[in-house]
Write an enzyme that holds these catalytic residues in place. Sequence first.
Site, PDB file in Angstrom:
ATOM      1  N   GLU A   1      -1.242 -15.057  -4.450  1.00 57.36           N
ATOM      2  CA  GLU A   1      -0.748 -13.821  -5.136  1.00 57.36           C
ATOM      3  C   GLU A   1      -0.046 -13.961  -6.439  1.00 57.36           C
ATOM      4  OE1 GLU A   1       0.569 -10.318  -6.496  1.00 57.36           O
ATOM      5  OE2 GLU A   1      -0.634 -10.551  -4.673  1.00 57.36           O
TER       6      GLU A   1
ATOM      7  N   GLN B   1       0.715  -1.051   0.073  1.00 52.96           N
ATOM      8  CA  GLN B   1       0.035   0.046  -0.037  1.00 52.96           C
ATOM      9  C   GLN B   1       0.639   1.315   0.001  1.00 52.96           C
ATOM     10  OE1 GLN B   1      -3.075   0.599  -0.563  1.00 52.96           O
ATOM     11  NE2 GLN B   1      -4.456  -1.088   0.170  1.00 52.96           N
TER      12      GLN B   1
ATOM     13  N   CYS C   1      -9.937  -0.094  -4.509  1.00 55.21           N
ATOM     14  CA  CYS C   1      -9.737   1.178  -4.437  1.00 55.21           C
ATOM     15  C   CYS C   1     -10.281   2.069  -5.793  1.00 55.21           C
ATOM     16  CB  CYS C   1      -8.141   1.348  -4.857  1.00 55.21           C
ATOM     17  SG  CYS C   1      -7.633   0.480  -6.529  1.00 55.21           S
TER      18      CYS C   1
END
Length: 479
Positions: A348, A298, A426
């Site tokens: 991931e 982040q 986001c």
Amino acid sequence: MALCCTLSLMCRRLRQLLSTQCALLSSLPGRDCGLLAEKRAEKWKKRKAGEGCSLPGSSWEERLADAATPLWRLPYQEQLQVKYENQRKVLQTLTSRLQELGVDVQKPGELCCPLRPVVPSPITNGYRNKSTFSVNQGPDGNPKTVGLYVGTGRARNIVCVRADHVKNVPPKHKQVAQCYEEFIRRSPLDSCILFHEGGHWRELVVRTTSHGHTMAIVTFHPQKLGQEALATQKALLKEFFTSGPGAGCALTSLYFQESTMTRCSHEQSPFQLLYGEPHIFEDLLGLKFRISPDAFFQVNTSGAETLYQAVGELSQADRDTVLLDVCCGTGTIGLSLARHVSKVIGIEIVEKAIEDARWNAAFNGISNCEFHSGKAEAVLPQLLCSWEDTRPLVAVVNPSRAGIHYRVVRAIRNCKAIRRLLYISCKPEGEATRNFLELCCPPDPGKKLVGEPFAPVLAIPFDLFPHTVHCELVLLFSR
């Protein structure tokens, strides 16, 4: 010139009048300046180069600030109000779409779930720990200008402007960018603006941490240079930043990547360490995290701490819970919650990020985590189809702006063990909305969505991007 000065003075007086009007409105019972703030912010947001909306006499620096940080002219509390209204619109749209699908919304005319006020960022200026600088023609026509873009490719009016006055970029990033600009201007090699037109020097990425670590990553188009010529350029770059004018940047790591594509992963073209340490390190919620050149972390570290603490509370995870961390990056969310749960499973796509996550777990003495490298749409269905663990399973999804693949949604939806889901977005007005609808729609055998639908329970926006229109929306689902 006289006309421009007159217009500039009129605009300045108009802003003062609006500010006074806002104060008067806010003093009246039942009134606030939220709507006025939203209108003002919308005006600043539209003020991008090429749209003709900048104030007469605006400098290139102001035009860049308007493009990169559209809310920078507003007081921070007004920025938060603008963002709250934006998130409210997102939930209104989601509510309407759910109603169209036949989903029962609690009360007519209300949102599908409560929306809390925007959680402010602990730091509002210079908060970015990662910045990407482009190389292109500057306002003076110099093609070796390092900065951020004003204008659009479609309008063919792109200008690269130094980020000296952009509020969310920290001084260290600006310093490295200025030094890189000095280096490429000394170089006999051209900048690479359009691949087919030749040139070599491309973008610069700068990453920093609270430890004072600085990583610089230079992207270079090799064109037809041989290995000997490439080695010369790498040596010159290293010399500049270690013993030349760039030494003042005190880089922890200097990377070089040869790339013939707009974006290139480590697997496609390895990051070559020219100088220093292979990783930089950051502290987050009492843990130490290792960061590779292309690993996701982040951009607002202090804001991320606030976000992850809230995620832990909302998950209601306990010692019997298995936490599924989808799009886990370097493992920050899962590892920060590991001591509160029975087990963490992270997924991931970036292989180097998984290597970092495993290192982070080992270094911090955390042994109840496992991390899987690969596309979530390939790994997760295989993982959940044979799930027989009787422990409660809570999922946290933190994807890019593109949202998650349909097969990921289907795997989560069809896994009966998952009763609680936290989706961090986001860009909730984009592809994430499609994900929300797929999670909550009635069962659809044709789309293989046969599991019990989720329902939105609570929405909390977190401002991780002050001065911009963006924020992270955490949407809690349960069933």
